[in-house]
Design a protein around this motif. Structure first.
Motif, PDB file in Angstrom:
ATOM      1  N   LEU A 115     -34.402  33.434 -11.935  1.00 21.05           N
ATOM      2  CA  LEU A 115     -34.579  34.864 -11.855  1.00 21.05           C
ATOM      3  C   LEU A 115     -35.319  35.398 -12.981  1.00 21.05           C
ATOM      4  CD1 LEU A 115     -30.671  35.356 -11.559  1.00 21.05           C
ATOM      5  CD2 LEU A 115     -32.249  35.465  -9.711  1.00 21.05           C
ATOM      6  N   VAL A 116     -36.066  36.408 -12.671  1.00 27.19           N
ATOM      7  CA  VAL A 116     -36.701  37.463 -13.527  1.00 27.19           C
ATOM      8  C   VAL A 116     -35.953  38.634 -13.399  1.00 27.19           C
ATOM      9  CG1 VAL A 116     -38.531  38.614 -14.353  1.00 27.19           C
ATOM     10  CG2 VAL A 116     -38.617  36.337 -13.506  1.00 27.19           C
ATOM     11  N   ILE A 117     -35.116  39.240 -14.396  1.00 22.04           N
ATOM     12  CA  ILE A 117     -34.372  40.372 -14.219  1.00 22.04           C
ATOM     13  C   ILE A 117     -34.882  41.560 -14.866  1.00 22.04           C
ATOM     14  CG2 ILE A 117     -31.963  41.455 -14.635  1.00 22.04           C
ATOM     15  CD1 ILE A 117     -30.834  38.590 -14.968  1.00 22.04           C
ATOM     16  N   ILE A 118     -35.361  42.488 -13.824  1.00 19.60           N
ATOM     17  CA  ILE A 118     -35.905  43.735 -14.273  1.00 19.60           C
ATOM     18  C   ILE A 118     -34.869  44.942 -14.522  1.00 19.60           C
ATOM     19  CG2 ILE A 118     -37.651  45.547 -13.731  1.00 19.60           C
ATOM     20  CD1 ILE A 118     -38.640  43.482 -11.613  1.00 19.60           C
ATOM     21  N   GLY A 119     -34.488  44.785 -15.601  1.00 23.14           N
ATOM     22  CA  GLY A 119     -33.264  45.790 -16.004  1.00 23.14           C
ATOM     23  C   GLY A 119     -33.810  47.343 -16.059  1.00 23.14           C
ATOM     24  N   VAL A 120     -32.864  48.059 -15.538  1.00 26.82           N
ATOM     25  CA  VAL A 120     -32.967  49.570 -15.312  1.00 26.82           C
ATOM     26  C   VAL A 120     -31.710  50.374 -16.167  1.00 26.82           C
ATOM     27  CG1 VAL A 120     -33.317  51.447 -13.955  1.00 26.82           C
ATOM     28  CG2 VAL A 120     -34.134  49.248 -13.134  1.00 26.82           C
TER      29      VAL A 120
ATOM     30  N   ARG B 289     -24.108  42.953 -14.464  1.00 27.41           N
ATOM     31  CA  ARG B 289     -22.858  42.217 -14.663  1.00 27.41           C
ATOM     32  C   ARG B 289     -22.480  41.136 -13.576  1.00 27.41           C
ATOM     33  NH1 ARG B 289     -18.671  46.933 -16.214  1.00 27.41           N
ATOM     34  NH2 ARG B 289     -17.289  45.023 -16.187  1.00 27.41           N
ATOM     35  N   ASN B 290     -22.640  41.856 -12.308  1.00 31.36           N
ATOM     36  CA  ASN B 290     -22.353  41.055 -11.119  1.00 31.36           C
ATOM     37  C   ASN B 290     -23.369  39.712 -11.122  1.00 31.36           C
ATOM     38  OD1 ASN B 290     -21.258  43.749  -9.787  1.00 31.36           O
ATOM     39  ND2 ASN B 290     -20.195  41.661  -9.079  1.00 31.36           N
TER      40      ASN B 290
ATOM     41  N   ASN C 231     -26.395  50.173 -19.239  1.00 31.78           N
ATOM     42  CA  ASN C 231     -27.646  49.340 -19.725  1.00 31.78           C
ATOM     43  C   ASN C 231     -27.072  48.065 -19.334  1.00 31.78           C
ATOM     44  OD1 ASN C 231     -29.250  51.599 -21.241  1.00 31.78           O
ATOM     45  ND2 ASN C 231     -27.365  51.367 -22.260  1.00 31.78           N
ATOM     46  N   PRO C 232     -28.176  47.237 -18.850  1.00 30.40           N
ATOM     47  CA  PRO C 232     -27.914  46.024 -18.094  1.00 30.40           C
ATOM     48  C   PRO C 232     -27.553  44.821 -19.295  1.00 30.40           C
ATOM     49  CG  PRO C 232     -30.065  46.653 -17.232  1.00 30.40           C
ATOM     50  CD  PRO C 232     -29.463  47.722 -18.308  1.00 30.40           C
ATOM     51  N   VAL C 233     -26.520  44.209 -19.306  1.00 27.52           N
ATOM     52  CA  VAL C 233     -26.147  43.209 -20.100  1.00 27.52           C
ATOM     53  C   VAL C 233     -27.105  41.878 -20.124  1.00 27.52           C
ATOM     54  CG1 VAL C 233     -23.797  43.896 -20.171  1.00 27.52           C
ATOM     55  CG2 VAL C 233     -24.391  42.009 -18.812  1.00 27.52           C
ATOM     56  N   ILE C 234     -27.952  41.741 -19.337  1.00 29.73           N
ATOM     57  CA  ILE C 234     -28.990  40.675 -19.142  1.00 29.73           C
ATOM     58  C   ILE C 234     -30.146  40.976 -18.449  1.00 29.73           C
ATOM     59  CG2 ILE C 234     -27.775  39.979 -17.129  1.00 29.73           C
ATOM     60  CD1 ILE C 234     -28.206  37.176 -17.605  1.00 29.73           C
ATOM     61  N   PHE C 235     -31.303  41.033 -18.954  1.00 24.61           N
ATOM     62  CA  PHE C 235     -32.571  41.325 -18.371  1.00 24.61           C
ATOM     63  C   PHE C 235     -33.469  40.328 -18.804  1.00 24.61           C
ATOM     64  CE2 PHE C 235     -31.722  43.864 -22.168  1.00 24.61           C
ATOM     65  CZ  PHE C 235     -33.074  44.128 -22.695  1.00 24.61           C
ATOM     66  N   ASP C 236     -34.844  40.512 -18.506  1.00 30.40           N
ATOM     67  CA  ASP C 236     -35.970  39.683 -18.777  1.00 30.40           C
ATOM     68  C   ASP C 236     -37.013  40.897 -19.286  1.00 30.40           C
ATOM     69  OD1 ASP C 236     -35.384  36.977 -18.792  1.00 30.40           O
ATOM     70  OD2 ASP C 236     -35.050  37.486 -16.515  1.00 30.40           O
ATOM     71  N   GLU C 237     -37.160  41.717 -18.377  1.00 26.42           N
ATOM     72  CA  GLU C 237     -38.125  42.933 -18.500  1.00 26.42           C
ATOM     73  C   GLU C 237     -37.064  44.216 -18.411  1.00 26.42           C
ATOM     74  OE1 GLU C 237     -41.330  42.807 -18.775  1.00 26.42           O
ATOM     75  OE2 GLU C 237     -41.923  40.725 -18.180  1.00 26.42           O
ATOM     76  N   MET C 238     -37.480  45.175 -19.102  1.00 29.93           N
ATOM     77  CA  MET C 238     -37.050  46.574 -19.079  1.00 29.93           C
ATOM     78  C   MET C 238     -37.914  47.660 -18.334  1.00 29.93           C
ATOM     79  SD  MET C 238     -33.468  46.908 -19.560  1.00 29.93           S
ATOM     80  CE  MET C 238     -33.065  48.341 -20.746  1.00 29.93           C
TER      81      MET C 238
ATOM     82  N   ILE D 281     -36.935  34.359  -8.049  1.00 30.20           N
ATOM     83  CA  ILE D 281     -36.672  35.958  -7.455  1.00 30.20           C
ATOM     84  C   ILE D 281     -36.740  37.039  -8.847  1.00 30.20           C
ATOM     85  CG2 ILE D 281     -34.861  37.380  -6.828  1.00 30.20           C
ATOM     86  CD1 ILE D 281     -33.417  34.645  -5.710  1.00 30.20           C
ATOM     87  N   GLY D 282     -37.513  37.912  -8.581  1.00 32.19           N
ATOM     88  CA  GLY D 282     -37.447  39.069  -9.477  1.00 32.19           C
ATOM     89  C   GLY D 282     -36.471  39.977  -8.875  1.00 32.19           C
ATOM     90  N   ILE D 283     -35.652  40.653  -9.490  1.00 37.11           N
ATOM     91  CA  ILE D 283     -34.675  41.547  -9.074  1.00 37.11           C
ATOM     92  C   ILE D 283     -34.406  42.969 -10.207  1.00 37.11           C
ATOM     93  CG2 ILE D 283     -32.688  40.177 -10.230  1.00 37.11           C
ATOM     94  CD1 ILE D 283     -31.071  40.963  -7.780  1.00 37.11           C
ATOM     95  N   ILE D 284     -34.351  43.921  -9.511  1.00 36.93           N
ATOM     96  CA  ILE D 284     -34.113  45.085 -10.023  1.00 36.93           C
ATOM     97  C   ILE D 284     -32.375  45.105 -10.556  1.00 36.93           C
ATOM     98  CG2 ILE D 284     -34.274  47.666 -10.105  1.00 36.93           C
ATOM     99  CD1 ILE D 284     -36.809  45.739  -9.669  1.00 36.93           C
ATOM    100  N   ALA D 285     -32.174  45.491 -11.629  1.00 35.38           N
ATOM    101  CA  ALA D 285     -30.771  45.402 -11.881  1.00 35.38           C
ATOM    102  C   ALA D 285     -30.284  46.590 -12.866  1.00 35.38           C
ATOM    103  CB  ALA D 285     -30.056  43.915 -12.684  1.00 35.38           C
ATOM    104  N   LYS D 286     -29.407  47.453 -12.237  1.00 34.51           N
ATOM    105  CA  LYS D 286     -28.755  48.456 -13.207  1.00 34.51           C
ATOM    106  C   LYS D 286     -27.642  47.928 -13.881  1.00 34.51           C
ATOM    107  CE  LYS D 286     -26.655  50.555  -9.102  1.00 34.51           C
ATOM    108  NZ  LYS D 286     -27.353  49.792  -8.210  1.00 34.51           N
TER     109      LYS D 286
END
Length: 315
Positions: free
Chosen positions: A97-102, A81-82, A159-166, A71-76
């Protein structure tokens, strides 16, 4: 915001084209101008539908529970944190997960926008830090800072505490003078005033369960409100059953809530749900120095114990 949306689409398209993920969870335009909708994108050609603006209020972590795909997921900030909490509670694996931080500068309060428009908002747009809405009162333009959700005004991690892409440059974190002033105001009331406050707060509740359905913490296979053996709470809208539902749900969130505001954003009656969870957040900070979802691998205070705990019952 437009630049962030373009970057989100670019990253999502690359992830799907390269088959690094099976789906991307993000936001698309909703049927109402002030409410974007969560969406699951499976084809790179559909990434054009992804958006990012101050109506992306819901917490996308809610859509991760129990998934087995990549899953890729957009995360503010609060979503991230959740996600940390979901990993700790074994609801999803990090390597899925691939977390796309925003970096987030806050979400607009839909009730405030509706009041500004004089009723139902018929059009919504953003330009820089300005928001324009149209409705029965005509077209109104305001600064985004003036219409933020209350939880965004006391946010401690934009800002996201965890991410793979910003998808954007980090933003400055807030330092609220007293982030629990609302909790202290309620705590200072006498018993009768507190009772009256919560009775008024819940007077509009219809028990539609939009709050728990939007909450990333409410993933039990069978919620206590649906249990029949034993039946913890009645099924109707009796005031006692409504109070029982909200107070029990708040206790289930203790030590796990990130104050993302999804419950309030989803409530069709504009009930300030966070009044139930804010006290437990403050207690966890005061008693345990605990902020939910800030570090990977760390379990919440009500989910662990220490052998040198001063209370004898724990040993």
């Amino acid at each position: 915001m437009a630049d962030v949306a373009l970057k989100i689409r670019e990253i999502a398209r690359e992830l799907l084209d390269s088959e690094k993920v099976d789906v991307v969870i993000g936001f698309k335009k909703g049927t109402l101008p002030v409410m974007s909708e969560p969406t699951i994108i499976r084809k790179a050609s559909d990434t054009k539908d992804l958006i990012w603006d101050a109506t992306c209020r819901l917490n996308l972590c809610n859509y991760l529970t129990g998934r087995k795909d990549r899953i890729g997921i957009i995360a503010k900030g609060c979503d991230a944190r959740n996600i940390v909490g979901h990993i700790v509670e074994n609801k999803i694996k990090r390597d899925q997960l691939v977390i796309i931080g925003v970096p987030c500068t806050g979400m607009a309060d839909k009730k405030v926008l509706s009041d500004l428009a004089g009723g139902e908002v018929t059009a919504y747009s953003e330009a820089g830090d300005q928001i324009t809405v149209s409705g029965p009162a005509g077209e109104k333009t305001v600064s985004k800072a003036d219409v933020l959700q209350s939880n965004c005004c006391t946010c401690i991690k934009r800002n996201p505490v965890i991410f793979d892409e910003m998808a954007g440059e980090p933003v400055e974190e807030l330092s609220p003078d007293n982030r629990f002033a609302d909790v202290e105001a309620i705590a200072s009331m006498d018993a009768a005033a507190k009772w009256g406050y919560f009775e008024e707060l819940l007077s509009g509740c219809t028990r539609c369960y939009a709050c728990k359905n939007a909450c990333p913490l409410c993933y039990c296979p069978t919620c206590f409100v649906d249990e029949s053996r034993p039946q913890w709470v009645g099924k109707g809208t009796d005031p006692i059953d409504i109070r029982t539902y909200h107070f029990l749900r708040a206790y289930h969130c203790a030590g796990r809530c990130t104050d993302c505001g999804a419950c309030e954003a989803a409530c069709p009656m504009d009930i300030k749900m966070r009044a139930f969870t804010r006290k437990s957040i403050k207690d966890c900070v005061d008693n345990y120095g605990w902020e939910t979802g800030m570090k990977e691998g760390v379990r919440p205070p009500l989910d662990t114990f220490k052998t040198d705990d001063p209370e004898a019952f724990i040993r």
